[in-house]
Scaffold this motif. Structure first.
Motif, PDB file in Angstrom:
ATOM      1  N   ILE A   7       0.824  -1.211   0.000  1.00  0.00           N
ATOM      2  CA  ILE A   7       0.000   0.000   0.000  1.00  0.00           C
ATOM      3  C   ILE A   7       0.861   1.266   0.000  1.00  0.00           C
ATOM      4  N   GLY A   8       1.845   1.324   0.896  1.00  0.00           N
ATOM      5  CA  GLY A   8       2.668   2.518   0.996  1.00  0.00           C
ATOM      6  C   GLY A   8       3.394   2.830  -0.296  1.00  0.00           C
ATOM      7  N   ARG A   9       3.945   1.818  -0.912  1.00  0.00           N
ATOM      8  CA  ARG A   9       4.698   2.059  -2.151  1.00  0.00           C
ATOM      9  C   ARG A   9       3.761   2.427  -3.306  1.00  0.00           C
ATOM     10  N   THR A  10       2.534   1.899  -3.270  1.00  0.00           N
ATOM     11  CA  THR A  10       1.560   2.309  -4.280  1.00  0.00           C
ATOM     12  C   THR A  10       1.192   3.779  -4.084  1.00  0.00           C
ATOM     13  N   MET A  11       1.054   4.199  -2.834  1.00  0.00           N
ATOM     14  CA  MET A  11       0.795   5.602  -2.548  1.00  0.00           C
ATOM     15  C   MET A  11       1.955   6.470  -3.030  1.00  0.00           C
ATOM     16  N   VAL A  12       3.161   6.022  -2.787  1.00  0.00           N
ATOM     17  CA  VAL A  12       4.349   6.733  -3.261  1.00  0.00           C
ATOM     18  C   VAL A  12       4.281   6.918  -4.779  1.00  0.00           C
ATOM     19  N   ALA A  13       3.935   5.835  -5.478  1.00  0.00           N
ATOM     20  CA  ALA A  13       3.889   5.874  -6.940  1.00  0.00           C
ATOM     21  C   ALA A  13       2.798   6.826  -7.436  1.00  0.00           C
ATOM     22  N   ILE A  14       1.647   6.828  -6.773  1.00  0.00           N
ATOM     23  CA  ILE A  14       0.567   7.733  -7.172  1.00  0.00           C
ATOM     24  C   ILE A  14       0.987   9.183  -6.955  1.00  0.00           C
ATOM     25  N   ILE A  15       1.553   9.475  -5.794  1.00  0.00           N
ATOM     26  CA  ILE A  15       1.968  10.851  -5.498  1.00  0.00           C
ATOM     27  C   ILE A  15       2.984  11.345  -6.524  1.00  0.00           C
ATOM     28  N   GLU A  16       3.968  10.509  -6.847  1.00  0.00           N
ATOM     29  CA  GLU A  16       5.026  10.962  -7.764  1.00  0.00           C
ATOM     30  C   GLU A  16       4.555  11.035  -9.213  1.00  0.00           C
ATOM     31  N   ASN A  17       3.697  10.108  -9.630  1.00  0.00           N
ATOM     32  CA  ASN A  17       3.256  10.092 -11.024  1.00  0.00           C
ATOM     33  C   ASN A  17       2.108  11.053 -11.296  1.00  0.00           C
ATOM     34  N   TYR A  18       1.302  11.332 -10.280  1.00  0.00           N
ATOM     35  CA  TYR A  18       0.123  12.173 -10.472  1.00  0.00           C
ATOM     36  C   TYR A  18       0.268  13.560  -9.858  1.00  0.00           C
ATOM     37  N   GLN A  19       1.464  13.938  -9.425  1.00  0.00           N
ATOM     38  CA  GLN A  19       1.667  15.262  -8.841  1.00  0.00           C
ATOM     39  C   GLN A  19       1.499  16.353  -9.892  1.00  0.00           C
ATOM     40  N   GLU A  20       1.042  17.519  -9.429  1.00  0.00           N
ATOM     41  CA  GLU A  20       0.874  18.674 -10.310  1.00  0.00           C
ATOM     42  C   GLU A  20       1.816  19.796  -9.884  1.00  0.00           C
ATOM     43  N   LYS A  21       1.982  20.746 -10.778  1.00  0.00           N
ATOM     44  CA  LYS A  21       2.927  21.832 -10.537  1.00  0.00           C
ATOM     45  C   LYS A  21       2.556  22.643  -9.302  1.00  0.00           C
ATOM     46  N   ASP A  22       1.257  22.729  -8.987  1.00  0.00           N
ATOM     47  CA  ASP A  22       0.808  23.512  -7.833  1.00  0.00           C
ATOM     48  C   ASP A  22       0.916  22.754  -6.519  1.00  0.00           C
ATOM     49  N   GLY A  23       1.467  21.531  -6.564  1.00  0.00           N
ATOM     50  CA  GLY A  23       1.664  20.755  -5.362  1.00  0.00           C
ATOM     51  C   GLY A  23       0.527  19.796  -5.040  1.00  0.00           C
ATOM     52  N   SER A  24      -0.556  19.856  -5.791  1.00  0.00           N
ATOM     53  CA  SER A  24      -1.667  18.928  -5.581  1.00  0.00           C
ATOM     54  C   SER A  24      -1.352  17.586  -6.237  1.00  0.00           C
ATOM     55  N   VAL A  25      -2.176  16.595  -5.958  1.00  0.00           N
ATOM     56  CA  VAL A  25      -2.009  15.248  -6.530  1.00  0.00           C
ATOM     57  C   VAL A  25      -3.347  14.823  -7.123  1.00  0.00           C
ATOM     58  N   ARG A  26      -3.382  14.624  -8.432  1.00  0.00           N
ATOM     59  CA  ARG A  26      -4.589  14.092  -9.059  1.00  0.00           C
ATOM     60  C   ARG A  26      -4.794  12.643  -8.611  1.00  0.00           C
ATOM     61  N   LEU A  27      -6.024  12.209  -8.567  1.00  0.00           N
ATOM     62  CA  LEU A  27      -6.329  10.833  -8.181  1.00  0.00           C
ATOM     63  C   LEU A  27      -6.655  10.003  -9.420  1.00  0.00           C
ATOM     64  N   PRO A  28      -6.118   8.802  -9.520  1.00  0.00           N
ATOM     65  CA  PRO A  28      -6.487   7.924 -10.632  1.00  0.00           C
ATOM     66  C   PRO A  28      -8.002   7.701 -10.655  1.00  0.00           C
ATOM     67  N   ASP A  29      -8.554   7.574 -11.841  1.00  0.00           N
ATOM     68  CA  ASP A  29      -9.993   7.392 -11.978  1.00  0.00           C
ATOM     69  C   ASP A  29     -10.510   6.217 -11.156  1.00  0.00           C
ATOM     70  N   ALA A  30      -9.732   5.131 -11.107  1.00  0.00           N
ATOM     71  CA  ALA A  30     -10.180   3.919 -10.422  1.00  0.00           C
ATOM     72  C   ALA A  30     -10.364   4.123  -8.927  1.00  0.00           C
ATOM     73  N   LEU A  31      -9.689   5.142  -8.370  1.00  0.00           N
ATOM     74  CA  LEU A  31      -9.753   5.357  -6.922  1.00  0.00           C
ATOM     75  C   LEU A  31     -10.805   6.372  -6.500  1.00  0.00           C
ATOM     76  N   ARG A  32     -11.307   7.150  -7.438  1.00  0.00           N
ATOM     77  CA  ARG A  32     -12.206   8.246  -7.065  1.00  0.00           C
ATOM     78  C   ARG A  32     -13.475   7.776  -6.353  1.00  0.00           C
ATOM     79  N   PRO A  33     -14.069   6.633  -6.756  1.00  0.00           N
ATOM     80  CA  PRO A  33     -15.237   6.163  -5.996  1.00  0.00           C
ATOM     81  C   PRO A  33     -14.906   5.822  -4.546  1.00  0.00           C
ATOM     82  N   TYR A  34     -13.658   5.466  -4.288  1.00  0.00           N
ATOM     83  CA  TYR A  34     -13.233   5.125  -2.928  1.00  0.00           C
ATOM     84  C   TYR A  34     -12.802   6.369  -2.138  1.00  0.00           C
ATOM     85  N   MET A  35     -12.711   7.505  -2.822  1.00  0.00           N
ATOM     86  CA  MET A  35     -12.292   8.761  -2.184  1.00  0.00           C
ATOM     87  C   MET A  35     -13.449   9.756  -2.137  1.00  0.00           C
TER      88      MET A  35
END
Length: 426
Positions: A388-416
């Motif tokens: 789980i932790g390493r998956t979170m790491v991968a999401i943060i690094e791959n989905y980070q935006e210039k303003d410091g926010s992190v986009r969420l993968p589509d598959a996770l949005r129903p869970y968020m």
């Protein structure tokens, strides 16, 4: 655990397989211990046979009214000899088992030769690496800037190699676990389990952590062990069991905390969430028929890969070489996810086929259909589906935006709760 009969039948082949792991030959030592064990057992059997013979003579002498005093004295003497012989045979058995227990599994024939990670072979890769219009940061820089990843407070509470997640990152951990469990149970046929997180010596011995890797574990004051992975309790479901062939394969998945001392990890990944004393993981375990364990290994790896595909995280699959595999494994695929903040692929899952190595240690067997007496050892497999932790790491690094926010993968949005991104105020 190795079958001494196999070593006895072809000691040279055993030593060649150890050499592929970069280990010295052991067959001469093992066969000497085996000879001593068999000699001790033979001596015990001879004493038992002699005692039975004399006991019969005592009975016949008494039935005839003859004096059996001398015979009875000889039986008593043999009983004392047998007690000593039983102790000698038990020690000889234990001596052989102690040595066998410290020898790792032998690599499968298709495992590439190599001494360390440099000998691993890339099998495939998936996904395109994102092109950033800014310099991507590492996950801990993003997480700390969001105010949701706190290493300083965690260190105050527990020491180094811990993290305190808050707000939407804490929610993300829960979301990832639910997403993975839903996928593995709903689409891939795994049975969800909530196993014990504390286990006995026999359980960690069965999966191969004991006796050689005790320093990698945490032990409680009452002699139990905190699990380093849910592989330990899930695989031990088959311990001391005789399963019906028709029941195979058994497939289990569990979301659990994992605890590791990280012995020998000084200086490695000291910043961030990559290598911690406590982390969470969704584990996959299969108890399989020996003839189908290779296919089960490919299937399990594909299930773990699918998590990354659904999250749209680029990764590669590496076949580990003979010198880089884990102790209990005969063949391992590492799945490595791309981390743009590090500019490197990092392991996020290891999927291993252990053959009958663990099953021999834990006495996990099945009864072939139609065979009322004979049993065979099952094969065991395990893999992260995912960490789980390493998956979170991968999401943060791959989905980070210039303003410091992190986009969420589509598959996770129903869970968020429908959130599209994580921001400082998310």
């Amino acid at each position: 655990m190795h079958d001494i009969r196999t070593i006895r039948d072809d000691p040279a082949a055993f030593d060649r397989a150890l050499a592929r792991r970069g280990l010295p030959a052991r067959s001469v030592e093992l066969l000497a211990l085996d000879a001593g064990r068999r000699a001790a057992q033979q001596r015990l059997n001879e004493l038992q046979a002699r005692r039975n013979e004399l006991s019969g003579q005592v009975g016949r002498a008494k039935s005839k009214g003859e004096d059996a005093t001398a015979l009875m004295a000889e039986v008593a003497r043999l009983k004392d000899e047998m007690t000593a012989a039983e102790a000698q045979a038990a020690e000889a058995d234990a001596a052989l088992d102690r040595v066998l227990a410290e020898i790792p599994n032998l690599p499968a024939s298709d495992v590439p030769e190599g001494r360390d990670e440099h000998g691993n072979k890339e099998v495939r890769r998936w996904g395109d690496q994102r092109n950033f219009d800014f310099a991507p940061k590492q996950h801990f820089e993003v997480g700390e800037a969001l105010g949701l990843m706190d290493f300083e407070t965690a260190a105050k509470i527990a020491g180094a190699r811990f993290v305190l997640l808050k707000g939407q990152l804490a929610r993300l951990e829960r979301a990832l676990a639910s997403f993975m469990l839903d996928l593995h149970t709903g689409e891939f046929g795994y049975t969800e389990a909530v196993p014990p997180y504390l286990v006995r010596d026999e359980s960690v011995y069965g999966t191969g952590q004991l006796p050689k890797f005790a320093e990698d574990l945490f032990r409680t004051t009452d002699g139990r062990w905190l699990i380093p992975t849910a592989e330990v309790p899930l695989t031990n479901i088959a311990a001391d069991a005789i399963l019906e062939e028709a029941a195979l394969p058994l497939r289990f998945t569990a979301y659990s905390p994992c605890f590791r001392s990280e012995a020998g990890a000084a200086g490695k990944d000291t910043r961030g969430m990559i290598r911690q004393h406590q982390f969470s993981k969704v584990e996959l375990v299969s108890i399989a028929h020996p003839d189908r364990s290779e296919a089960e290994h490919e299937r399990m790896t594909a299930c773990a890969e699918e998590v990354l595909k659904r999250l749209k995280l680029p990764y590669r699959v590496m076949l580990l070489c003979s010198g880089d595999m884990g102790f209990s494994s005969r063949k391992t695929y590492d799945i490595e996810v791309w981390l743009p903040g590090q500019g490197a692929y990092r392991e996020i899952s290891s999927c291993s086929d252990c053959g009958d190595f663990q099953a021999r240690r834990m006495k996990g067997r099945y009864r072939p259909t139609g065979d009322k007496k004979g049993t065979r050892f099952v094969h065991t497999l395990n893999g992260s589906g995912l960490a789980i932790g390493r998956t979170m790491v991968a999401i943060i690094e791959n989905y980070q935006e210039k303003d410091g926010s992190v986009r969420l993968p589509d598959a996770l949005r129903p869970y968020m709760n429908g959130a599209e991104s994580i921001t400082r105020h998310g």
